[in-house]
Design a protein around this motif. Structure first.
Motif, PDB file in Angstrom:
ATOM      1  N   THR A 229     -17.296   5.435 -29.669  1.00  0.00           N
ATOM      2  CA  THR A 229     -18.232   6.564 -29.579  1.00  0.00           C
ATOM      3  C   THR A 229     -18.759   6.750 -28.160  1.00  0.00           C
ATOM      4  O   THR A 229     -18.989   7.883 -27.726  1.00  0.00           O
ATOM      5  N   SER A 230     -18.933   5.661 -27.415  1.00  0.00           N
ATOM      6  CA  SER A 230     -19.421   5.816 -26.036  1.00  0.00           C
ATOM      7  C   SER A 230     -18.391   6.551 -25.187  1.00  0.00           C
ATOM      8  O   SER A 230     -18.736   7.436 -24.392  1.00  0.00           O
TER       9      SER A 230
ATOM     10  N   GLU B 167     -19.815   3.622 -40.208  1.00  0.00           N
ATOM     11  CA  GLU B 167     -20.464   2.336 -40.473  1.00  0.00           C
ATOM     12  C   GLU B 167     -21.262   2.311 -41.781  1.00  0.00           C
ATOM     13  O   GLU B 167     -21.168   1.338 -42.542  1.00  0.00           O
TER      14      GLU B 167
ATOM     15  N   HIS C  32     -18.422  10.186 -26.096  1.00  0.00           N
ATOM     16  CA  HIS C  32     -19.592  10.842 -25.498  1.00  0.00           C
ATOM     17  C   HIS C  32     -19.303  11.232 -24.054  1.00  0.00           C
ATOM     18  O   HIS C  32     -19.649  12.331 -23.606  1.00  0.00           O
TER      19      HIS C  32
ATOM     20  N   LEU D 213     -16.112  12.409 -32.707  1.00  0.00           N
ATOM     21  CA  LEU D 213     -17.400  11.758 -32.466  1.00  0.00           C
ATOM     22  C   LEU D 213     -18.260  11.768 -33.726  1.00  0.00           C
ATOM     23  O   LEU D 213     -18.866  10.753 -34.100  1.00  0.00           O
ATOM     24  N   ASP D 214     -18.310  12.921 -34.407  1.00  0.00           N
ATOM     25  CA  ASP D 214     -19.091  12.998 -35.649  1.00  0.00           C
ATOM     26  C   ASP D 214     -18.506  12.073 -36.720  1.00  0.00           C
ATOM     27  O   ASP D 214     -19.243  11.393 -37.439  1.00  0.00           O
TER      28      ASP D 214
ATOM     29  N   SER E  18     -19.032   8.334 -35.943  1.00  0.00           N
ATOM     30  CA  SER E  18     -20.460   7.993 -36.068  1.00  0.00           C
ATOM     31  C   SER E  18     -20.873   7.823 -37.526  1.00  0.00           C
ATOM     32  O   SER E  18     -21.896   7.180 -37.818  1.00  0.00           O
ATOM     33  N   SER E  19     -20.093   8.403 -38.449  1.00  0.00           N
ATOM     34  CA  SER E  19     -20.456   8.340 -39.871  1.00  0.00           C
ATOM     35  C   SER E  19     -19.778   7.201 -40.615  1.00  0.00           C
ATOM     36  O   SER E  19     -20.007   7.030 -41.814  1.00  0.00           O
TER      37      SER E  19
ATOM     38  N   ARG F 200     -18.915   1.167 -31.349  1.00  0.00           N
ATOM     39  CA  ARG F 200     -19.759   1.443 -30.188  1.00  0.00           C
ATOM     40  C   ARG F 200     -18.902   1.804 -28.973  1.00  0.00           C
ATOM     41  O   ARG F 200     -19.219   2.734 -28.223  1.00  0.00           O
TER      42      ARG F 200
END
Length: 977
Positions: free
Chosen positions: A475-476, A456, A479, A449-450, A453-454, A472
């Motif tokens: 990551t969703s 883009e 989560h 996840l980390d 998220s980094s 998106r």
């Protein structure tokens, strides 16, 4: 009691499935409802076999007959009416898939989005230079061809069809119209007019011959024109296939040209970067050596020589140890003599060259002298080695038994080509931020996840625009997996290794991601395998599922889940035939106040599980496991005081199973029982001389067929058959014990072959099981059923529950004692002949426990149980604890992997593993008595255990004399998670 408006409820009337006694109940819609009660009281019968089954059946029946044939069909439950149903989805404990190709990433669809991301944003790197690969120009392709030896002959091919299904008659005709004359179809060269007819259901590759080239000066222009033609036909791909000359053999190595990606130094080329290149389940992406599995089977020297203290004479080579033929022993004698070794020397003290020769063979000749009953003869030849001998036998044997026996000496190892990544080199050359798709799949959910998220901000504006929507989705989903407490899993984790609770929570996360509303969700104990620290996240997830506008029904025993429910249904009052009624319903507060509810007794504190008056620990009798490093364990050394009740706890994924099941149990099974188990790496184990037996009692089914049942598994049926055989009527007729078996001819009903039911296959409907007309479901023929004891036939006895059979056989000690043990482990409600396939995992585990209890205890046995409280009500946990503590009182050691605080607080010794899951775990946070654990500030278990121990200091008694108020279990202070 709070009233529910009819239109806001699921109204069930007259439910009689299994043991339900014409149940009438209203369950509120768009709320979180928990159904609880004793094991076997009818919870699953109401939730799954009635409400879910009817919701699913009605939805399927609304589809066309064509669509219904592809769906799993369920029969109509025995219920008068159900109103207010929505389309139903069940999320059960069954592990998702045992297929080694199925991973956490694939079943959550995260890996599908990852394949798309690497295909659209990834950059290929040359394995030779480490530099990014750029597209080749036609000039570079011509230069590459002109570097070939003068006179070399090539066919220039354009792959117009690659690995696709179809007949392609129109495409071939179009090629012929454009002037081409030859094509290569699936590797064979044909004139287009004579091309074979293709099977449209199979994948085909068609390559048109654009030109035939002989390398020589002056052909550069022609070669450039031909390459441009080939590239235009095949989306930037062309092949140069060497043409073999007369007398040459072998498969020619083709040269790949790509107008997209190729390394000018090494010639390493990627034909295309598409999502399928990153799929290990497709030939285009899978590693060609392991076919995308990531592991390969090999003969393991550690399994072939499990005990290095043995000599060759005493059977150090396990596969040859019990061989009847003298050939094996005479072969080893010859090899030992060749290397000047004694047959009596322990394996560990043999020279390295000797050990290598025995296992892997020799290059030099060895003189073998063989003797049999008729003659002696001498053979001089190199020795193949034990491993080559086993490989040959495994490949040549047609006996399934022999192949299974030999396969016991194999273990899994990462594929030597892809090192476990599952993908071909071309796929692994494509990277995003220096990470391959396999690197990302090896990350835990939390790290992934980390990392995603980094991504883009590091991309160019164009690629960032492409990646935004894909990231998106990824990551969703990550989560959602975090929300259900699965942050320690990796995306590459095989789904077959997941526990029932983990696979259930993965499905739960997927359902939240779908964003559906107006759906009925039915869940079966989602808290299984979940530490109390993570329980709050799970309950928030269930609440979120409800807030989307769904109705959530959960079968659960966890106290936190019960207190969180909007509506609580308590089934009972007993189990089996004594259950099937709604004892109490309402809010948790209303049920707690109901004096007839056992669940209410425990919620209110009228009943409780007592803490032992004292904890007996003899530190002189200690089993010590040192230096365990398997999976996420970090050089763990654990102490297990013998003759104690030991609980192993910790957050999910902390390393409990790695330490206890995969390391300790397998090491003890190998050393004490001679089992072919290979434990995870560890340095040493001390204290084995104080043990003589190791028994693991897991939750796997006790049988795979309906013929297996508790009576047959626990060896109870044999004395029952013997008893019927000794009856005067049986002796007069000459009946033997086999007469009373439903598995063999003689006494069984041949119309149904002892099953009692006949399966009728229905077109477009689920199979129907109807009672056998001949035996009326009794399984036996008429003559066998005429033999009765106290008015009951053998079929009547199989229909009895344990509670009913115990007084019936009170005068028969062999039968009575085994029945009493089944009753003690809380299975009094189970019928003796109940089909094994209908037993839950917890019930199967307790059947196995009762079988072990029936054996004579040595006082030196160590029992290992993995979450035995699964599926148990608190009252059933109390009964189970009495049995486990009785085992300990006999001098045995019981080790339990558990999250249940009521069980942990009664343990003599606790080992808490963590502090986190996955990479953040693998350490012993604390070990000692439950009071010691409660004082350890780093222990999450201790934080939840502390209120329970303070609640009842010293002695505490069970029953109605217990304290009158029991507060809700405390959660750790904010910031400590």
């Amino acid at each position: 009691m709070t009233d529910i408006k009819p239109l806001q409820a699921i109204r069930v009337r007259g439910a009689r499935v299994h043991n339900l006694r014409a149940v009438n109940i209203d369950i509120p819609r768009d709320r979180l409802t928990v159904i609880t009660g004793l094991s076997g009281s009818g919870k699953s019968s109401l939730a799954f076999d009635t409400i879910y089954a009817e919701g699913q059946r009605r939805y399927v029946e609304s589809l066309s007959a064509y669509a219904r044939q592809f769906l799993e069909l369920v029969g109509k439950p025995d219920v008068d009416s159900i109103e207010g149903l929505s389309p139903a989805i069940s999320i059960e404990q069954k592990t998702t898939s045992k297929n080694p190709r199925s991973t956490v990433g694939t079943i959550t669809e995260i890996y599908d989005y990852m394949r798309l991301l690497w295909a659209r944003v990834g950059v290929p790197y040359s394995p030779a230079t480490g530099l990014p690969i750029e597209a080749q120009t036609v000039s570079q392709m011509v230069d590459r061809m002109m570097e070939m030896p003068e006179g070399a002959r090539f066919m220039l091919l354009a792959p117009v069809i690659r690995e696709r299904k179809g007949e392609y008659r129109k495409e071939l005709a179009e090629l012929q119209r454009k002037g081409f004359t030859r094509v290569m179809v699936n590797g064979d060269l044909h004139e287009i007019a004579e091309a074979p007819q293709l099977n449209r259901k199979l994948r085909h590759t068609i390559e048109v011959v654009v030109d035939r080239i002989i390398v020589k000066p002056g052909i550069e222009t022609r070669l450039a024109d031909s390459l441009e033609t080939a590239l235009s036909f095949a989306d930037g791909i062309a092949y140069a296939l060497p043409v073999l000359r007369d007398g040459e053999t072998g498969k020619p190595e083709r040269i790949t040209f790509s107008a997209r990606f190729a390394c000018p130094v090494s010639g390493f080329t990627i034909e295309e970067i598409e999502p399928r290149l990153f799929s290990f389940n497709a030939p285009t992406g899978a590693c060609p050596v392991c076919a995308g599995i990531g592991i390969e089977r090999h003969f393991d020297p550690r399994l072939i020589v499990p005990d290095e203290s043995r000599s060759l004479l005493k059977g150090a080579i396990a596969p040859w140890r019990d061989a009847k033929a003298p050939w094996y022993q005479q072969t080893l004698e010859a090899v030992a003599a060749h290397f000047r070794e004694k047959m009596t020397t322990p394996w560990s003290r043999l020279k390295e060259a000797t050990r290598h020769a025995v296992l892997f063979g020799t290059d030099e000749n060895v003189t073998f002298i063989y003797k049999d009953d008729r003659r002696d003869y001498e053979v001089v030849k190199p020795f193949d080695g034990v491993i080559k001998n086993l490989t040959r036998r495994l490949n040549e044997s047609e006996s399934i038994w022999v192949r299974e026996e030999i396969a016991r000496y194999q273990s899994d190892a990462p594929c030597h080509a892809c090192h476990g990544a599952r993908l071909r080199p071309e796929a692994l050359s494509v990277k995003i931020n220096k990470a391959t798709i396999a690197d990302a799949a090896e990350m835990t959910i939390h790290r992934a996840l980390d990392w995603f998220s980094s991504i883009e901000p590091t991309l160019t504006p164009q690629k960032a625009e492409i990646a935004r929507r894909i990231l998106r989705e990824i990551t969703s989903r990550l989560h959602f997996l975090m929300d259900v407490g699965l942050d320690y899993l990796t995306l590459s984790r095989m789904s077959g290794t997941l526990s029932g609770g983990e696979s259930q929570r993965i499905r739960l996360a997927s359902q939240i991601g779908s964003g559906l509303s107006g759906v009925l969700y039915v869940l079966d104990e989602p808290s299984i395998g979940l530490h109390q620290r993570d329980n709050e996240r799970l309950l928030k997830t269930l609440t979120r599922l409800k807030s989307l506008g769904n109705t959530v029904i959960v079968v659960e025993h966890d106290e936190d889940a019960i207190r969180t429910a909007d509506w609580l249904v308590d089934m009972g009052p007993g189990a089996g035939r004594l259950g099937g009624n709604v004892v109490a319903e309402g809010t948790p507060t209303e049920v707690a106040a109901n004096p007839h509810s056992i669940t209410g007794d425990y919620l209110s504190g009228r009943r409780s599980i007592p803490i032992p008056a004292r904890r007996t620990i003899d530190k002189k009798r200690m089993l010590t496991l040192e230096g365990a490093t398997g999976n996420n364990l970090k050089d763990v050394s654990a102490h297990f005081p013998l003759g104690c009740f030991i609980a192993v706890t910790g957050v999910s994924g902390g390393g409990k199973s790695s330490l206890i099941i995969e390391t300790l149990y397998k090491a003890l099974a190998r050393d004490l029982s001679g089992a072919h188990e290979m434990p995870l790496p560890f340095r040493d184990i001390k204290g084995l001389d104080q043990l003589d037996k190791i028994i693991e009692i897991d939750q796997s089914p006790i049988g795979r067929t309906p013929r297996s049942n508790p009576a047959t598994y626990t060896d109870l049926f044999a004395p029952i058959r013997d008893w019927f055989t000794e009856l005067p009527e049986s002796k007069a007729r000459g009946y033997k014990p086999g007469r009373f078996s439903f598995n063999v001819k003689g006494g069984r009903c041949e119309a149904c072959q002892g099953d009692g039911v006949l399966k009728i296959e229905m077109h477009f409907l689920s199979d129907v099981f109807v009672t056998c007309d001949v035996c009326k479901g009794k399984r036996y023929n008429r003559e066998t059923l005429e033999v009765k004891f106290r008015g009951k036939s053998i079929a009547d006895v199989l229909d009895m529950t344990v509670d009913e059979a115990l007084p019936f056989f009170s005068a028969v000690p062999r039968i009575r004692d085994r029945l009493a043990i089944l009753q003690e482990v809380g299975l009094g409600y189970v019928a003796l002949g109940q089909q094994a396939t209908t037993l839950s995992g917890g019930e199967a585990q307790r059947v196995k426990l009762s079988k072990e209890l029936a054996r004579r205890a040595t006082g030196k046995t160590i029992y290992i149980l993995d979450e035995p409280t699964t599926g148990l009500h608190t009252e059933d946990v109390r009964k189970l604890l009495e049995v486990l503590h009785r085992l300990v009182a006999q001098g045995n050691t019981v080790i339990v992997i558990e999250h249940n605080l009521d069980l942990i607080k009664t343990a003599d010794w606790v080992i808490d593993i963590g502090p986190e899951g996955g990479e953040g775990g693998g350490e012993i946070v604390a070990e000692g008595t439950p009071e010691d654990i409660a004082k350890a500030p780093a222990s999450y278990t201790g934080q939840f255990l502390k209120p329970l121990l303070k609640l009842q200091p010293g002695k505490a008694s069970a029953g109605k004399g217990a304290p009158s108020a029991k507060p809700k279990r405390a959660r750790p202070a904010k910031g400590k998670e």
